[in-house]
Structures are given as structure tokens and as C-alpha cells.
Scaffold this motif. Structure first.
Motif, short mmCIF file in Angstrom:
data_model
loop_
_atom_site.label_atom_id
_atom_site.label_comp_id
_atom_site.label_asym_id
_atom_site.label_seq_id
_atom_site.Cartn_x
_atom_site.Cartn_y
_atom_site.Cartn_z
N SER A 1 0.81 -1.22 0.00
CA SER A 1 0.00 0.00 0.00
C SER A 1 0.85 1.27 0.00
CB SER A 1 -0.94 0.01 1.20
OG SER A 1 -0.20 0.01 2.41
N ARG A 2 2.12 1.16 0.32
CA ARG A 2 2.99 2.34 0.34
C ARG A 2 3.47 2.76 -1.05
NH1 ARG A 2 7.00 -0.14 4.66
NH2 ARG A 2 6.52 -1.89 3.31
N PHE A 3 3.33 1.86 -2.03
CA PHE A 3 3.79 2.17 -3.38
C PHE A 3 2.69 2.89 -4.17
CE2 PHE A 3 6.50 -1.73 -2.66
CZ PHE A 3 7.63 -0.98 -2.35
N PRO A 4 3.07 3.68 -5.18
CA PRO A 4 2.06 4.39 -5.98
C PRO A 4 1.14 3.44 -6.74
CG PRO A 4 4.30 5.07 -6.59
CD PRO A 4 4.43 3.97 -5.59
N ARG A 5 0.02 3.97 -7.20
CA ARG A 5 -1.00 3.18 -7.89
C ARG A 5 -0.42 2.39 -9.06
NH1 ARG A 5 -4.97 6.53 -11.43
NH2 ARG A 5 -3.08 6.55 -12.65
N ASN A 6 0.37 3.03 -9.91
CA ASN A 6 0.95 2.36 -11.07
C ASN A 6 2.40 1.97 -10.84
OD1 ASN A 6 -1.45 2.69 -12.38
ND2 ASN A 6 -0.82 4.50 -13.49
N GLY A 7 2.83 1.97 -9.59
CA GLY A 7 4.21 1.66 -9.27
C GLY A 7 4.48 0.18 -9.17
N ARG A 8 5.43 -0.14 -8.33
CA ARG A 8 5.88 -1.52 -8.17
C ARG A 8 4.75 -2.39 -7.60
NH1 ARG A 8 11.28 -2.27 -4.80
NH2 ARG A 8 9.88 -1.88 -3.08
N PHE A 9 4.67 -3.61 -8.08
CA PHE A 9 3.66 -4.54 -7.60
C PHE A 9 4.28 -5.91 -7.41
CE2 PHE A 9 3.49 -4.61 -12.19
CZ PHE A 9 3.47 -5.96 -12.49
N ILE A 10 3.56 -6.78 -6.71
CA ILE A 10 4.06 -8.12 -6.43
C ILE A 10 3.63 -9.11 -7.51
CG2 ILE A 10 3.99 -10.02 -4.77
CD1 ILE A 10 3.54 -7.82 -2.61
N GLU A 11 2.33 -9.04 -7.87
CA GLU A 11 1.83 -10.00 -8.84
C GLU A 11 0.58 -9.44 -9.55
OE1 GLU A 11 0.68 -14.74 -8.98
OE2 GLU A 11 0.67 -13.72 -7.06
N LYS A 12 0.47 -9.73 -10.85
CA LYS A 12 -0.75 -9.43 -11.60
C LYS A 12 -1.69 -10.61 -11.45
CE LYS A 12 1.43 -6.74 -15.25
NZ LYS A 12 1.71 -6.66 -16.68
N ILE A 13 -2.95 -10.33 -11.14
CA ILE A 13 -3.90 -11.43 -10.96
C ILE A 13 -5.14 -11.28 -11.81
CG2 ILE A 13 -3.10 -12.14 -8.70
CD1 ILE A 13 -5.25 -10.48 -7.44
N GLY A 14 -5.16 -10.31 -12.71
CA GLY A 14 -6.31 -10.17 -13.59
C GLY A 14 -6.31 -8.83 -14.29
N PHE A 15 -7.41 -8.56 -15.02
CA PHE A 15 -7.56 -7.28 -15.69
C PHE A 15 -9.03 -6.90 -15.78
CE2 PHE A 15 -7.76 -10.31 -19.21
CZ PHE A 15 -8.88 -9.87 -19.91
N PHE A 16 -9.27 -5.61 -16.04
CA PHE A 16 -10.61 -5.07 -16.23
C PHE A 16 -10.53 -4.07 -17.37
CE2 PHE A 16 -13.54 -1.52 -14.87
CZ PHE A 16 -14.68 -2.09 -15.39
N ASN A 17 -11.32 -4.32 -18.42
CA ASN A 17 -11.36 -3.44 -19.58
C ASN A 17 -12.77 -2.86 -19.69
OD1 ASN A 17 -11.03 -2.13 -21.97
ND2 ASN A 17 -10.51 -3.94 -23.17
#
Length: 86
Positions: free
Chosen positions: A24-40
Motif C-alpha cells: 500500500s505504500r507504493f504508488p498506484r501504477n508503481g511496483r507490484f508483487i503480482e498481476k492477478i487479472g484485468f478489467f477493460n
């Protein structure tokens, strides 16, 4: 604290969101741990609008990750959608 949230991608006025697990300390589009899906949100009728890996959601919530309000809404919505064999 871990959060399951949306990361916005795409160009101006054509949004595309990745559902990611991140600190939660990282920016919205910043570093992440894992992608688990998408929404278009602007997908045509042929394209998939939502994809969420429910096994990963269950795993990360068991590890203590909090789900954002919008992501929680999308999870509930995707459970109601019929499963296609694409």
C-alpha cells in the motif's frame, strides 16, 4: 500492508486496468508483487471485459491482503458472469 487494487494503464480516455497485489505504500501504477487479472471497461462485445484469477485472490487474502472497494465490486460481478470457454 498488502492491497489488491487496480493499476490504470491505457491511453487518455481509453482506460485499461490491471488487478495487482502491491504494497500500500507504493504508488498506484508503481511496483507490484503480482498481476492477478484485468478489467477493460470499454471492451467490445467480442473481447473479455473482466478476468480475475480467483485462486490467487483467495491465496492473497489468506496472506492478509486487503481488497479495495472497486476491486471487491469487480470480484462479485465476475462471479455472476457466465464462464466462457475461450
Amino acid at each position: 500492508m498488502l492491497k489488491i487494487r487496480l493499476a490504470r494503464h491505457g491511453s487518455k480516455k481509453r482506460p485499461f486496468y490491471q488487478i495487482v497485489v502491491s504494497d500500500s505504500r507504493f504508488p498506484r501504477n508503481g511496483r507490484f508483487i503480482e498481476k492477478i487479472g484485468f478489467f477493460n471497461p470499454i471492451a467490445s462485445s467480442k473481447d473479455k471485459k473482466i478476468y480475475i484469477n480467483m485462486e490467487k485472490i483467495q491465496y492473497w487474502t489468506s496472506q492478509g491482503a486487503a481488497v479495495s472497494k472497486r476491486t471487491n465490486y469487480l470480484i462479485k460481478k465476475s462471479k455472476k458472469l457466465p464462464v466462457s470457454n475461450v
